[in-house]
Design a protein around this motif. Structure first.
Motif, mmCIF file in Angstrom:
data_model
loop_
_atom_site.group_PDB
_atom_site.id
_atom_site.type_symbol
_atom_site.label_atom_id
_atom_site.label_comp_id
_atom_site.label_asym_id
_atom_site.label_seq_id
_atom_site.Cartn_x
_atom_site.Cartn_y
_atom_site.Cartn_z
ATOM 1 N N HIS A 96 12.582 7.465 -0.813
ATOM 2 C CA HIS A 96 11.223 8.698 0.259
ATOM 3 C C HIS A 96 10.774 7.893 1.170
ATOM 4 C CE1 HIS A 96 13.882 12.292 -0.629
ATOM 5 N NE2 HIS A 96 13.325 12.118 -1.671
ATOM 6 N N VAL A 97 10.348 6.472 0.399
ATOM 7 C CA VAL A 97 9.118 5.713 0.906
ATOM 8 C C VAL A 97 9.653 4.287 0.888
ATOM 9 C CG1 VAL A 97 6.729 4.583 0.350
ATOM 10 C CG2 VAL A 97 6.991 7.193 -0.484
ATOM 11 N N PHE B 71 2.838 6.618 5.424
ATOM 12 C CA PHE B 71 3.583 6.769 5.417
ATOM 13 C C PHE B 71 4.494 6.931 6.606
ATOM 14 C CE2 PHE B 71 4.330 9.419 0.986
ATOM 15 C CZ PHE B 71 3.714 8.712 0.113
ATOM 16 N N ASN C 275 -3.128 3.797 4.427
ATOM 17 C CA ASN C 275 -1.454 4.070 3.682
ATOM 18 C C ASN C 275 -0.733 5.353 3.898
ATOM 19 O OD1 ASN C 275 -2.353 1.540 2.577
ATOM 20 N ND2 ASN C 275 -2.037 2.267 0.306
ATOM 21 N N HIS D 273 7.090 6.231 8.956
ATOM 22 C CA HIS D 273 8.347 7.457 8.894
ATOM 23 C C HIS D 273 8.008 8.198 8.480
ATOM 24 C CE1 HIS D 273 8.368 6.844 4.591
ATOM 25 N NE2 HIS D 273 9.269 7.433 4.845
ATOM 26 N N ILE E 204 1.556 6.733 13.378
ATOM 27 C CA ILE E 204 1.189 5.792 14.448
ATOM 28 C C ILE E 204 0.560 6.216 15.369
ATOM 29 C CG2 ILE E 204 3.304 5.390 15.972
ATOM 30 C CD1 ILE E 204 3.231 2.596 15.933
ATOM 31 N N GLY F 224 1.212 -0.851 0.128
ATOM 32 C CA GLY F 224 0.408 -0.349 0.117
ATOM 33 C C GLY F 224 1.370 1.128 0.123
ATOM 34 N N GLN F 225 1.973 1.054 0.706
ATOM 35 C CA GLN F 225 3.118 2.304 0.415
ATOM 36 C C GLN F 225 3.462 2.911 -0.773
ATOM 37 O OE1 GLN F 225 4.456 4.083 3.095
ATOM 38 N NE2 GLN F 225 2.680 2.719 3.813
ATOM 39 N N PHE G 230 -7.255 6.132 0.739
ATOM 40 C CA PHE G 230 -7.031 4.732 0.872
ATOM 41 C C PHE G 230 -7.960 4.178 2.289
ATOM 42 C CE2 PHE G 230 -3.293 5.330 -1.904
ATOM 43 C CZ PHE G 230 -3.606 4.855 -3.259
ATOM 44 N N GLN H 172 11.805 7.893 -7.130
ATOM 45 C CA GLN H 172 11.749 8.220 -5.128
ATOM 46 C C GLN H 172 10.506 7.805 -4.182
ATOM 47 O OE1 GLN H 172 9.085 11.624 -7.527
ATOM 48 N NE2 GLN H 172 10.613 13.692 -7.263
ATOM 49 N N LEU I 290 1.574 2.311 -3.381
ATOM 50 C CA LEU I 290 0.176 2.661 -4.242
ATOM 51 C C LEU I 290 0.277 3.785 -3.769
ATOM 52 C CD1 LEU I 290 -1.205 0.733 -6.051
ATOM 53 C CD2 LEU I 290 -2.667 0.548 -3.783
ATOM 54 N N ALA I 291 0.058 4.421 -2.699
ATOM 55 C CA ALA I 291 -0.264 5.412 -2.107
ATOM 56 C C ALA I 291 0.885 6.634 -3.204
ATOM 57 C CB ALA I 291 -0.253 5.488 -0.936
ATOM 58 N N ALA I 292 1.859 6.238 -2.777
ATOM 59 C CA ALA I 292 2.907 7.213 -3.506
ATOM 60 C C ALA I 292 3.209 7.576 -4.699
ATOM 61 C CB ALA I 292 4.748 6.587 -3.798
ATOM 62 N N TRP J 163 9.640 5.980 14.934
ATOM 63 C CA TRP J 163 8.025 6.348 14.743
ATOM 64 C C TRP J 163 7.827 4.824 14.350
ATOM 65 C CZ3 TRP J 163 8.699 2.880 10.349
ATOM 66 C CH2 TRP J 163 9.452 2.586 9.294
ATOM 67 N N ALA J 164 7.710 3.224 14.478
ATOM 68 C CA ALA J 164 7.590 2.270 14.132
ATOM 69 C C ALA J 164 7.564 2.100 15.669
ATOM 70 C CB ALA J 164 8.534 1.291 13.774
ATOM 71 N N ASP J 165 7.311 3.181 16.794
ATOM 72 C CA ASP J 165 7.086 2.399 18.268
ATOM 73 C C ASP J 165 5.982 3.788 19.227
ATOM 74 O OD1 ASP J 165 7.649 2.258 21.334
ATOM 75 O OD2 ASP J 165 8.775 0.922 20.726
ATOM 76 N N ARG J 166 4.938 3.385 19.210
ATOM 77 C CA ARG J 166 3.627 4.121 19.905
ATOM 78 C C ARG J 166 4.370 5.104 20.651
ATOM 79 N NH1 ARG J 166 -1.742 3.919 18.686
ATOM 80 N NH2 ARG J 166 -1.341 1.928 17.838
ATOM 81 N N PRO K 82 13.661 3.816 3.707
ATOM 82 C CA PRO K 82 13.621 4.113 4.528
ATOM 83 C C PRO K 82 13.172 2.812 5.652
ATOM 84 C CG PRO K 82 12.922 5.793 3.704
ATOM 85 C CD PRO K 82 13.049 5.271 2.527
ATOM 86 N N GLN K 83 12.157 2.582 5.101
ATOM 87 C CA GLN K 83 11.735 1.262 6.061
ATOM 88 C C GLN K 83 11.662 0.311 5.745
ATOM 89 O OE1 GLN K 83 6.842 1.739 5.364
ATOM 90 N NE2 GLN K 83 6.915 3.319 4.236
ATOM 91 N N ALA L 22 7.660 6.829 20.407
ATOM 92 C CA ALA L 22 7.166 8.377 19.532
ATOM 93 C C ALA L 22 6.803 9.415 19.798
ATOM 94 C CB ALA L 22 6.441 7.507 18.232
ATOM 95 N N TYR M 231 3.326 11.280 14.361
ATOM 96 C CA TYR M 231 3.718 10.370 13.427
ATOM 97 C C TYR M 231 2.438 9.389 13.257
ATOM 98 C CZ TYR M 231 9.080 10.804 13.772
ATOM 99 O OH TYR M 231 9.874 10.834 13.180
#
Lengths: 517, 252
Positions: free
Chosen positions: A425-426, B99, B97, B101, B145, A407-408, B93, A421, A410-412, A506-509, A429-430, A512, B143
């Motif tokens: 950029h999408v 990002f 979706n 990060h 999340i 979906g990432q 969506f 790009q 798709l969104a980009a 950013w991956a950890d509530r 990094p992930q 973050a 972020y």
């Protein structure tokens, strides 16, 4: 070689020389440059862990010393060539000679008929094989007395094959064979006797005379078998009758001129030292002064820097290679994908050591381009480790790229971003967050794998350590110093991993939230 | 429904005989539809009826196989500049979706900066304005999340708005949201209409569809069966399949 064929080859050589005399100016005879001198250089393959023949006498690993080195210098001077030593593991020397990386091997190698099948040998010093055990061990009357005992030898030498012949005799008599353990360096062989793991080791008398300073009182010679193949040290060159005659003449001149006798005296390579051998001068258990001086020595620092450099450069190259491969392997089936899968399978499957040896020794046989001087051990190591590591890194990257939600993309795409790009950029990094821990893991593993490069003569940390141990026999101190260096490097990268992971808040509530506040 | 064979350049979106295959499966079967400027279209239909495929053809995330698609009088085909097209046609969506990060505001500024070359300050200011419009100005620096589903969907809408689109496609935007969050999205979509932005929305929420739609498009098995204002469609559907569909949807 039968006397008849020897006569024939001498005759042929004479014929060649005569042809040379006729074709060239008569004065050219003495100045004729043999084939083992190339571009005005005499390149010597040697394994500097065999004092007093060839070793490193001091903490500077590039300063070679020993009878073999002095002899090579004399030979270089005779033909007005620059002396270029190339140090490597024992096993690496003959393949290097065959691959034309060096003109000759002088490294305390015995003259043996087996080796003479493939190379020309010219003897220069006498020697004898000795069986050495810890002080107090009973003397032997025959090699077969070692039945059922364990002995250590240096790998790449012919001692193991010699023992195998004794074992044939023993088996024929229904007795237990001798067990042989092989170690890559001579000092490790001696260590096995010192720590009592094996009953005896096999070496040459001259080396033992030299070792008396370090070993005095701890070991003794228990037997001196007289094997015809172990009586002389020889210089080895690639097969060439003319070169051989020239080299023989050079050695004859140096013998009659007294130079070789002078070298034997200088390095103690003669029987008169045997008596002094029982002198008591045992080293201390752990000498902190040696340990600290090793830790702060330029040699270790250089070795560690080389280890770190080669590991970092190889891994960077591996990452660069692996990302496009991983992206392609995640894509649809194609012939290219099949080839890339094969690449990954081959380089993950083959042992790293084999890849290093292959690139260094076998590649020049196919592509003479890789024989030239620009292809240094450093470049060869960089090439092999990059390829090897890239195969592992591909799998890490593949998993990481797959773990990013489709979906990432798709969104980009829907935002009109170009493919490059989107990746930059999408997706990357992930994927980086997922790939980082296994990548650092791989890097740490690679950092230690670099030690294999000593086999192709790269003077990295462990090679430096072994050369120092061979010189001093203070293995505990030098091993400890090397350990400190390796651990320091690994801990630094673990710390770096922690620092980078902080950027993935950013991956950890919870993290973050802490970051924003 | 009767359409002329040629697309209508005066419509915002004009579709004629659009078909799409997935290998042998016919996903869209000769679709024809005109959508006016500022119109709010809701596409209804059972699962697998081709609703999502239809709207994905509109920004060419899925290229169509035959027929004609025209947006603002321009034919959309393999030669179309996709960056320009997707600047005109935004998309939101079901699973947002976003990002993960990037902070909410960076989610909104990434595409304008990369695609349009907008300066960071200008992109940032615009993003905060749109985040305010969708009612989450105070969450700008968080972020994804850290945000609730409703808040994330609002960020996704703001992200689409930052490209100044004339059309926004919504692919089941409320499917993962609670009723309170849905009513928030409804008021945002009213705002969009006020700004003359055309919206095409796929949904399963009948109440939501009725509340926002100017016209309902009912699809089944890749074809459009009915196009009608919501009152007409929900009170007196013309086809059996639409009736059955509505019966099932209201029962559950």
């Amino acid at each position: 070689m039968s006397p008849g064929s020897r006569g024939l080859s001498v005759l042929l050589c004479l014929l060649f020389t005569l042809t040379g005399l006729v074709l060239h100016h008569p004065a050219a005879r003495a100045d004729e440059t043999p084939g083992f001198i190339q571009d005005g250089q005499l390149t010597l393959c040697t394994n500097p862990t065999l004092p007093p023949m060839t070793f490193v006498n001091g903490s500077d690993t590039t300063a070679l010393a020993g009878m073999d080195i002095d002899l090579a210098r004399l030979l270089a001077a005779r033909w007005h060539a620059t002396f270029v030593p190339d140090t490597m593991d024992f096993e690496g020397m003959f393949p290097s000679l065959a691959a034309r990386r060096c003109g000759m091997v002088i490294s305390g190698v015995l003259r043996q008929s087996g080796r003479e099948k493939n190379y020309d040998a010219v003897p220069y010093a006498d020697s004898a094989l000795v069986v050495v055990a810890r002080a107090g061990a009973p003397k032997l009357t025959a090699m077969t007395d070692l039945s059922g005992k364990t002995i250590a030898t240096q790998s790449g030498t012919s001692y193991a094959a010699r023992i195998e012949k004794e074992n044939d005799t023993l088996r024929a008599e229904g007795r237990t064979p001798i067990i042989v353990q092989q170690y890559p360096t001579e000092d490790q062989v001696v260590q096995q006797v010192l720590i009592g793991r094996v009953n005896a080791f096999i070496s040459q008398d001259v080396e033992l005379y030299y070792r008396q300073k370090q070993l005095g009182g701890k070991v003794s010679i228990i037997f001196k078998p007289d094997y015809p193949d172990y009586r002389q040290f020889a210089i080895y060159i690639r097969k060439n009758a003319e070169d051989r005659v020239q080299l023989q003449r050079a050695i004859d001149d140096l013998t009659s001129g007294g130079e070789i006798a002078g070298l034997e005296k200088k390095w103690g390579v003669s029987g008169e030292h045997e008596q002094v051998f029982s002198e008591k001068n045992a080293p201390a258990r752990f000498d902190f002064a040696t340990f600290f001086s090793a830790l702060t020595s330029v040699a270790f620092l250089k070795g560690a820097a080389l280890t770190l450099t080669i590991a970092v450069l190889s891994h960077m190259m591996a990452i660069v290679i692996s990302i496009p491969i991983a992206m392609r392997l995640n894509g649809p089936d194609s012939p290219l994908k099949f080839i890339l899968s094969a690449y990954v399978a081959v380089f993950r499957g083959a042992p790293t050591l084999l890849q290093l040896l292959f690139i260094w020794n076998a590649l020049p046989q196919f592509l003479p381009f890789f024989r030239e001087h620009w292809f240094t051990p450093f470049l060869a190591t960089w090439l092999s480790l990059s390829i090897n590591e890239s195969a592992y890194q591909v799998e890490i990257n593949r998993a990481a790229l797959r773990a990013v939600d489709p979906g990432q993309r798709l969104a980009a795409d829907a935002l009109g971003m170009k493919s490059a790009q989107v990746y930059r950029h999408v997706i990357f990094p992930q994927a980086l967050r997922i790939a980082l821990p296994p990548t650092i893991n791989e890097f740490i593993s690679l950092l230690k794998t670099t030690s294999l490069a000593s086999v192709i003569s790269l003077q990295e940390l462990l090679a430096v350590t072994q050369i120092q141990v061979a010189r001093t026999f203070e293995f505990t101190e030098y091993y400890s110093a090397a350990l400190i260096y390796y651990l320091a490097m690994v801990f630094f990268f673990l710390y770096l991993q922690k620092r980078i992971e902080r950027r993935f808040a950013w991956a950890d509530r919870n993290k973050a939230s802490a970051n924003v506040a | 429904m009767s359409h002329s064979l040629l697309p209508d350049p005066a419509s915002r979106i004009s579709i004629r005989n659009l078909s799409k295959f997935y290998k042998d499966f016919l996903a869209l079967d000769r679709i024809s539809l005109d959508i006016a400027r500022g119109e709010k279209i809701v596409v209804l239909g059972p699962s697998g009826s081709g609703k999502s495929t239809l709207i994905r053809c509109l920004n060419r995330i899925e290229p169509h196989d035959s027929g004609v698609l025209m947006i603002d009088g321009k034919i959309i085909d393999g030669k179309t500049d996709l960056t320009e097209l997707r600047g005109t046609v935004g998309m939101v969506f079901q699973n947002y979706n976003l990002f993960p990060h990037l902070s909410a505001v960076d989610n909104c500024t990434l595409a304008p900066r990369l695609v349009r070359g907008t300066a960071r300050e200008a992109a940032d200011a615009a993003a905060r304005r749109y985040l305010e419009q969708v009612g989450i100005a105070e969450q700008a620096d968080k972020y994804p999340i850290q945000l609730s589903g409703g808040q994330q969907q609002r960020v996704a809408i703001a992200r689409a708005l930052c490209m100044n689109p004339e059309i926004i496609l919504f692919d089941e935007p409320t499917a993962a949201l609670d009723p309170e969050a849905i009513s928030g999205i409804v008021s945002i979509m009213d705002d969009l209409a006020a700004q003359e932005i055309t919206t095409v929305c796929v949904t399963h929420e009948m109440g939501f569809a009725r509340r926002i739609a100017d016209r309902i498009v009912f699809m089944d098995r890749g074809a459009i069966l009915e196009v009608a204002p919501p009152e007409d469609f929900f009170t007196s559907p013309k086809t059996d399949r639409a009736r059955n569909f509505l019966d099932r949807m209201i029962r559950y």
